[in-house]
Write an enzyme that holds these catalytic residues in place. Structure first.
Site, PDB file in Angstrom:
ATOM      1  N   ARG A 165      -1.732  10.952   4.433  1.00 55.25           N
ATOM      2  CA  ARG A 165      -2.479  11.548   5.532  1.00 55.25           C
ATOM      3  C   ARG A 165      -3.540  12.467   4.960  1.00 55.25           C
ATOM      4  NH1 ARG A 165       2.902  11.425   7.042  1.00 55.25           N
ATOM      5  NH2 ARG A 165       3.286  10.051   8.830  1.00 55.25           N
ATOM      6  N   GLU A 184      -3.636   3.509   2.008  1.00 48.61           N
ATOM      7  CA  GLU A 184      -3.923   3.574   3.445  1.00 48.61           C
ATOM      8  C   GLU A 184      -4.165   5.041   3.790  1.00 48.61           C
ATOM      9  OE1 GLU A 184      -0.534   2.642   5.797  1.00 48.61           O
ATOM     10  OE2 GLU A 184      -1.628   2.561   7.666  1.00 48.61           O
ATOM     11  N   ASN A 186      -5.663  11.732  11.206  1.00 47.04           N
ATOM     12  CA  ASN A 186      -5.303  12.130  12.572  1.00 47.04           C
ATOM     13  C   ASN A 186      -6.404  13.024  13.115  1.00 47.04           C
ATOM     14  OD1 ASN A 186      -2.556  11.006  13.042  1.00 47.04           O
ATOM     15  ND2 ASN A 186      -2.063  12.187  11.220  1.00 47.04           N
ATOM     16  N   HIS A 234       0.837  -1.209   0.000  1.00 51.23           N
ATOM     17  CA  HIS A 234       0.000   0.000   0.000  1.00 51.23           C
ATOM     18  C   HIS A 234       0.869   1.255   0.000  1.00 51.23           C
ATOM     19  CE1 HIS A 234       0.369  -0.731   4.497  1.00 51.23           C
ATOM     20  NE2 HIS A 234       0.735   0.522   4.431  1.00 51.23           N
ATOM     21  N   GLU A 252       7.805   1.398   4.525  1.00 51.45           N
ATOM     22  CA  GLU A 252       7.434   0.472   5.609  1.00 51.45           C
ATOM     23  C   GLU A 252       7.656  -0.955   5.133  1.00 51.45           C
ATOM     24  OE1 GLU A 252       3.216   0.292   6.268  1.00 51.45           O
ATOM     25  OE2 GLU A 252       3.499  -0.087   8.383  1.00 51.45           O
ATOM     26  N   HIS A 299       3.991   6.798   3.486  1.00 48.64           N
ATOM     27  CA  HIS A 299       5.009   5.787   3.174  1.00 48.64           C
ATOM     28  C   HIS A 299       4.507   4.845   2.083  1.00 48.64           C
ATOM     29  CE1 HIS A 299       2.589   3.934   6.523  1.00 48.64           C
ATOM     30  NE2 HIS A 299       2.543   2.949   5.655  1.00 48.64           N
TER      31      HIS A 299
HETATM   32  C1  LIG Z   1      -1.004  -0.399   9.436  1.00 48.29           C
HETATM   33  C2  LIG Z   1       0.374  -0.081   8.916  1.00 48.29           C
HETATM   34  O1  LIG Z   1       0.377  -0.220   7.521  1.00 48.29           O
HETATM   35  C3  LIG Z   1       0.788   1.343   9.203  1.00 48.29           C
HETATM   36  O2  LIG Z   1       1.273   2.014   8.317  1.00 48.29           O
HETATM   37  S1  LIG Z   1       0.618   1.969  10.798  1.00 48.29           S
HETATM   38  C4  LIG Z   1       2.041   3.062  10.810  1.00 48.29           C
HETATM   39  C5  LIG Z   1       1.958   4.155  11.805  1.00 48.29           C
HETATM   40  N1  LIG Z   1       0.844   5.044  11.573  1.00 48.29           N
HETATM   41  C6  LIG Z   1       0.460   5.942  12.518  1.00 48.29           C
HETATM   42  O3  LIG Z   1       0.972   6.021  13.627  1.00 48.29           O
HETATM   43  C7  LIG Z   1      -0.669   6.867  12.071  1.00 48.29           C
HETATM   44  C8  LIG Z   1      -0.809   8.106  12.934  1.00 48.29           C
HETATM   45  C9  LIG Z   1       0.409   9.040  12.954  1.00 48.29           C
HETATM   46  N2  LIG Z   1       0.082  10.203  13.723  1.00 48.29           N
HETATM   47  C10 LIG Z   1       0.826   9.467  11.531  1.00 48.29           C
HETATM   48  O4  LIG Z   1       0.317  10.498  11.058  1.00 48.29           O
HETATM   49  O5  LIG Z   1       1.638   8.742  10.911  1.00 48.29           O
HETATM   50  C11 LIG Z   1       3.265   4.918  11.699  1.00 48.29           C
HETATM   51  O6  LIG Z   1       4.279   4.434  12.170  1.00 48.29           O
HETATM   52  N3  LIG Z   1       3.239   6.046  10.993  1.00 48.29           N
HETATM   53  C12 LIG Z   1       4.480   6.721  10.670  1.00 48.29           C
HETATM   54  C13 LIG Z   1       4.661   6.780   9.135  1.00 48.29           C
HETATM   55  O7  LIG Z   1       5.693   7.272   8.676  1.00 48.29           O
HETATM   56  O8  LIG Z   1       3.759   6.278   8.451  1.00 48.29           O
HETATM   57 NI    NI Z   2       1.261   1.380   6.353  1.00 46.04          NI
END
Ligand SMILES: C[C@@H](O)C(=O)SC[C@H](NC(=O)CC[C@H](N)C(=O)O)C(=O)NCC(=O)O
Ligand code: NI
Length: 139
Positions: free
Chosen positions: A9, A54, A58, A5, A116, A73
């Protein structure tokens, strides 16, 4: 590796769903609210099983995201997250979030594109550690 994916945001989740679903035709495959991290993840795809977008919403984001901050990402599933990270580390790639939980790691490209890495077949770790790191602006 298998492309999974791209995370972006979104400031207005309903407006984003109207665009990606009602107008573009994607379907919602799953969503999860993270109360402690105060965010919602909504996954969209052309059809179930296809690569996803994805959407990260927030809850407290008031201002429009700055240039580039709305992009989150690219995500890939890997067969062995420790071996993949070691190979990347040995070749000089900084591991921003080590795979200490055996599930998830983050690296960045030379242009600071966040990537990721998710262990194929492993359940996702509890969301809260991500939220604390992401909210510390370390991403
Ligand atoms: C489910 C999996 O695919 C994820 O990407 S969760 C990753 C995680 N996301 C968050 O914490 C969302 C809220 C945060 N405030 C944000 O805006 O990223 C994460 O580690 N995010 C950091 C990133 O760089 O994506
Ligand atoms: Ni992700």
């Amino acid at each position: 590796m298998q492309y999974l994916h791209t995370m972006i945001r979104v400031r207005d989740l309903n407006a984003a769903l109207r665009f990606f679903c009602d107008q573009l035709g994607l379907v919602e495959t799953r969503r999860k609210d993270h109360d402690q991290g105060r965010f919602t993840l909504v996954f969209l795809a052309t059809e179930p099983g296809a690569p996803e977008i994805e959407l990260t919403y927030n809850w407290d984001q008031q201002e429009p995201y700055s240039e580039g901050r709305n992009f989150g990402h690219l995500a890939y599933a890997v067969d062995d997250i420790y071996a993949t990270c070691q190979k990347l580390l040995d070749s000089g790639v900084a591991i921003l979030r080590p795979p200490r939980d055996g599930h998830m790691a983050f690296v960045r490209s030379p242009d600071q594109i966040s990537v990721e890495l998710l262990q194929r077949g492993a359940p996702l770790p509890p969301a809260e550690p991500w939220a604390s790191m992401a909210n510390q602006g370390t991403w």
